[in-house]
Design a protein around this motif. Structure first.
Motif, short mmCIF file in Angstrom:
data_model
loop_
_atom_site.label_atom_id
_atom_site.label_comp_id
_atom_site.label_asym_id
_atom_site.label_seq_id
_atom_site.Cartn_x
_atom_site.Cartn_y
_atom_site.Cartn_z
N GLY A 1 0.97 -1.25 0.06
CA GLY A 1 -0.06 0.08 0.00
C GLY A 1 0.78 1.37 0.24
O GLY A 1 2.13 1.17 0.17
N PRO A 2 0.20 2.39 -0.38
CA PRO A 2 0.88 3.33 -0.24
C PRO A 2 1.77 3.85 0.98
O PRO A 2 2.97 4.18 0.79
CB PRO A 2 -0.10 4.77 -0.67
CG PRO A 2 -1.28 4.03 0.03
CD PRO A 2 -1.11 2.47 -0.42
N PHE A 3 1.31 3.60 2.14
CA PHE A 3 2.33 3.85 3.37
C PHE A 3 3.25 3.05 3.45
O PHE A 3 4.30 3.41 3.92
CB PHE A 3 1.22 3.87 4.58
CG PHE A 3 0.33 4.72 4.89
CD1 PHE A 3 0.89 6.28 4.95
CD2 PHE A 3 -0.91 4.95 4.69
CE1 PHE A 3 0.33 7.43 4.82
CE2 PHE A 3 -1.73 6.05 4.98
CZ PHE A 3 -1.15 7.24 5.03
N ASP A 4 3.07 1.81 2.91
CA ASP A 4 4.41 0.75 2.86
C ASP A 4 5.42 1.47 1.94
O ASP A 4 6.64 1.28 2.55
CB ASP A 4 3.99 -0.39 2.20
CG ASP A 4 3.11 -1.37 2.93
OD1 ASP A 4 2.54 -0.93 4.21
OD2 ASP A 4 2.92 -2.56 2.69
N LEU B 1 6.80 4.33 3.75
CA LEU B 1 7.51 3.75 5.09
C LEU B 1 8.88 3.23 4.53
O LEU B 1 10.03 3.53 5.00
CB LEU B 1 6.98 2.57 5.77
CG LEU B 1 5.99 2.86 6.77
CD1 LEU B 1 5.08 1.51 7.34
CD2 LEU B 1 6.55 3.50 8.00
N LEU C 1 1.74 6.98 9.83
CA LEU C 1 2.84 6.15 9.48
C LEU C 1 3.34 5.14 10.68
O LEU C 1 3.63 4.17 10.22
CB LEU C 1 4.06 7.09 9.02
CG LEU C 1 3.91 7.27 7.59
CD1 LEU C 1 5.21 8.63 7.46
CD2 LEU C 1 3.97 6.34 6.62
N ILE D 1 -6.00 4.00 8.54
CA ILE D 1 -4.68 3.47 9.24
C ILE D 1 -3.88 2.79 8.13
O ILE D 1 -2.68 3.13 7.99
CB ILE D 1 -5.34 2.62 9.98
CG1 ILE D 1 -5.69 3.15 11.65
CG2 ILE D 1 -3.95 1.57 10.92
CD1 ILE D 1 -6.22 2.14 12.44
N ARG D 2 -4.50 2.08 7.27
CA ARG D 2 -3.88 1.49 6.16
C ARG D 2 -3.41 2.40 5.01
O ARG D 2 -2.67 2.10 4.24
CB ARG D 2 -4.52 0.14 5.66
CG ARG D 2 -4.58 -0.96 6.75
CD ARG D 2 -4.57 -2.49 5.83
NE ARG D 2 -3.41 -2.47 5.21
CZ ARG D 2 -3.63 -2.82 3.70
NH1 ARG D 2 -4.89 -2.93 3.30
NH2 ARG D 2 -2.71 -3.20 3.10
N GLY D 3 -4.24 3.26 4.87
CA GLY D 3 -4.00 4.27 3.80
C GLY D 3 -4.57 3.87 2.40
O GLY D 3 -4.28 4.15 1.44
N VAL D 4 -5.25 2.53 2.44
CA VAL D 4 -5.74 2.07 1.35
C VAL D 4 -7.37 1.39 1.50
O VAL D 4 -7.63 1.23 2.76
CB VAL D 4 -5.26 0.59 0.97
CG1 VAL D 4 -5.40 0.33 -0.28
CG2 VAL D 4 -3.51 0.78 1.05
N LEU E 1 11.27 8.40 10.72
CA LEU E 1 10.13 8.95 10.10
C LEU E 1 10.19 10.71 10.27
O LEU E 1 9.73 11.21 9.37
CB LEU E 1 9.01 8.52 10.61
CG LEU E 1 8.62 6.86 10.46
CD1 LEU E 1 7.53 6.25 11.04
CD2 LEU E 1 8.27 6.63 8.99
N LEU F 1 10.11 13.63 7.07
CA LEU F 1 8.81 14.15 7.09
C LEU F 1 9.22 15.76 7.44
O LEU F 1 8.20 16.51 7.44
CB LEU F 1 7.70 13.67 7.80
CG LEU F 1 7.17 12.40 7.30
CD1 LEU F 1 6.05 11.98 8.29
CD2 LEU F 1 6.56 12.56 5.96
#
Lengths: 217, 257, 217
Positions: B12-15, B18, B99, C136-139, C203, C207
């Motif tokens: 996924g995008p966050f993957d 990250l 994230l 949370i998952r962004g998907v 992180l 960012l």
């Protein structure tokens, strides 16, 4: 007879079951026999056990007899019995009152949605294999079919002629009786869906604005 | 910058984010988007086929990056409003929190996988009582009628809708809706009536069909077409009702919520 | 611990199972527990056993724990486990090759990474909506949730009280069975998985808005 668990110190677990068989191969075989019979819905024939465990039939029969003796000796609430040409676990006869109480009071009597769908698929599409049911429902129907089989609503009606000879399931006369119909022809007819429905639906769904999208803004 | 992501990681995008940040030590403000796109295209090449889900997820993350990057590149950053500055920090904190949460559950998923694998090695007994107790078994079919069975069959066999693609994903290609609109406005007045199936028969990608459909809905909303469906799940007929006048600058709704 | 079968002569069968519990009531109860679980098609809750056998729940749980220990000690090919709030017999994990050979279609479908992650979110955060999973998952989790629902691992547990009344999802007993755990409390605490300072720092660095980033370019 296996009344010898006291003869030797139990440094090996398996020895409690077959103390006079120190051969570790046998211990493994005995444990595998226990595992297989534990999950089998139908009595498991010696021949099948022999084939699965790569042992002579006489060895299997001897080990099963010893196992049955060991259970009896240990006073378990279950027995290993040979019925209809195969081995199975069943409850000890003197515990029937408890089992009956459990069956009467303790079990959910409602058919689950999954069970009903599986039953419906088998009723309309029979004969068909587990794999075919799975491909329609998209879910492994193993447990459900076992339940339906145990209740006598579906049964093995044939073997697939293809490689693997998958078991083909169909409904039973009991099923018709419970449903109050004379034959499968009395079931409401099925009109097959034209493909395309899911495309339209997916598109319609896709046009709904997800609240998640808002959260991004 | 080499983005070497395996497909199992590329979830996924966050993957991706990250991965980029943790593994590649990337400062997203320094990332060249064209590099990411190149790496992505290489990845797709390696996959031998276009996975729409991956593609849309990539577009999503790419657009997020563009958005963040654009903020950095905006002219007059020196005059930036304190509120905007705060909003930027807030957005960045929000992203950071997400994230972290994403990473947390990614790690938990590993534990679940292990538990499930272990559990899969044991098979439960679900045999039921033997025939001695047959008459005591609860009658599961109590209340099951042929009609209920029929409904259950229809429920089981009705095709499950394909995974939903909503505007969350489609947003980055918004411009294409306008293109599709232009094509429809060019085509529909000439033919008058056409089924949606035929209208999209020449399109290869699912995304194109969806964009067409969006454009069509837009026309419907504007009262320029009628949509007819003779039967449930039947073909949708598109009928042009907008007359012959040339339409310019048709307002297109901003789909981005 | 039940390593005492050698201490006393086995004049009573049951004593082999609960040698340190000479109370014959317990022996009978233990045997009844074995029989009931043997005929059950899903895990049998302690409460139900307690009710059927007219014993306090704590006694049932103690006897079941002892029974499970005794099976393990004897090295049987089956186990007594507490899963999804109830007791059941299952095959010993190390015998899975034999059992799979017997069941033929015994191999279970593995879950994808996306499914596991979504399941993890729902397990720890339940009840929650699709939009909350998405955030949370962004998907978009729609397809994954539908798959999890079809497999019976998650279900609709409530409706959000807010506008729109979003469906709230939670995990099912089937989920607990899939993971082989007794309850959600058996899951490791989520705090153990919160990323450490170095990850947070990495992180944060990635960012950062700090204009100093310009200097690095």
């Amino acid at each position: 007879m296996n009344d010898a668990p006291n003869d030797a110190p139990n440094d090996k677990d398996e020895e409690l079951i077959v103390p006079d068989q120190p051969n570790p191969l046998d211990a493994e075989t005995v444990r595998a026999i226990e595992a297989i019979i534990m999950v089998a819905v139908e009595p498991v024939p010696s021949e099948l056990l022999a084939q699965l465990l790569e042992q002579p039939i006489v060895v299997i029969d001897r080990l099963c007899a010893e196992l049955a003796d060991a259970y009896a000796h240990a006073g378990h609430g279950f027995q290993l019995t040979k019925v209809a040409g195969g081995y199975r676990y069943q409850t000890h006869p003197d515990l029937s009152p408890y089992v009956e109480r459990f069956l009467l009071d303790g079990q959910r009597a409602r058919m689950s949605g999954a069970a009903l769908e599986t039953l419906a698929i088998i009723a309309y599409k029979q004969p068909l294999s587990r794999a075919q049911v799975a491909s329609i429902r998209g879910v492994d129907p193993d447990g459900v079919i076992r339940t339906l089989q145990a209740r006598g609503y579906v049964t093995e009606v044939a073997r697939d002629s293809g490689p693997g000879q998958a078991i083909l399931f169909g409904t039973t006369p009991t099923f018709l009786e419970k449903l109050g119909i004379n034959s499968l022809a009395d079931l409401p007819p099925i009109v097959e869906f034209v493909p395309g429905a899911e495309v339209v639906e997916a598109l319609e769904h896709g046009l709904r604005i997800d609240p998640a999208a808002d959260a991004r803004g | 910058m080499a983005v070497d992501v395996s497909t199992s990681v590329y979830e996924g995008p966050f993957d991706l984010l990250l991965h980029l940040i943790l593994k590649e030590q990337v400062d997203i403000y320094e990332v060249s988007l064209s590099h990411i796109v190149d790496a992505y295209l290489e990845e797709i090449e390696r996959l031998q086929h276009l996975d729409l889900d991956l593609a849309t997820e990539f577009l999503l993350i790419a657009s997020t990056l563009v958005e963040l990057k654009a903020r950095r590149l905006l002219p007059g950053r020196d005059d930036i409003d304190i509120d905007d500055e705060l909003a930027l920090w807030e957005e960045r904190d929000l992203l950071l929190a997400r994230l972290l949460e994403c990473k947390t559950f990614k790690d938990v998923a590993g534990v679940f996988s292990k538990l499930a694998d272990d559990a899969d090695h044991s098979f439960p007994r679900a045999v039921g009582a033997d025939e001695r107790f047959a008459e005591l078994m609860p009658d599961l079919m109590d209340g099951v009628t042929p009609a209920r069975l029929h409904r259950a069959y229809l429920k089981a066999t009705t095709p499950k809708p394909a995974p939903r693609i909503d505007l969350f994903h489609v947003a980055p290609i918004r411009a294409s809706v306008a293109d599709a609109l232009a094509e429809l406005i060019d085509e529909l007045p000439r033919v008058g009536r056409m089924s949606f199936r035929r209208l999209t028969s020449g399109l290869v990608e699912r995304l194109e069909v969806i964009v067409r459909f969006l454009a069509l809905l837009e026309l419907f909303k504007q009262g320029l077409v009628e949509l007819e469906q003779a039967e449930r799940f039947g073909d949708i007929d598109v009928v042009w009702t907008g007359g012959d006048g040339v339409l310019d600058d048709l307002p297109v709704d901003d789909y981005d919520g």
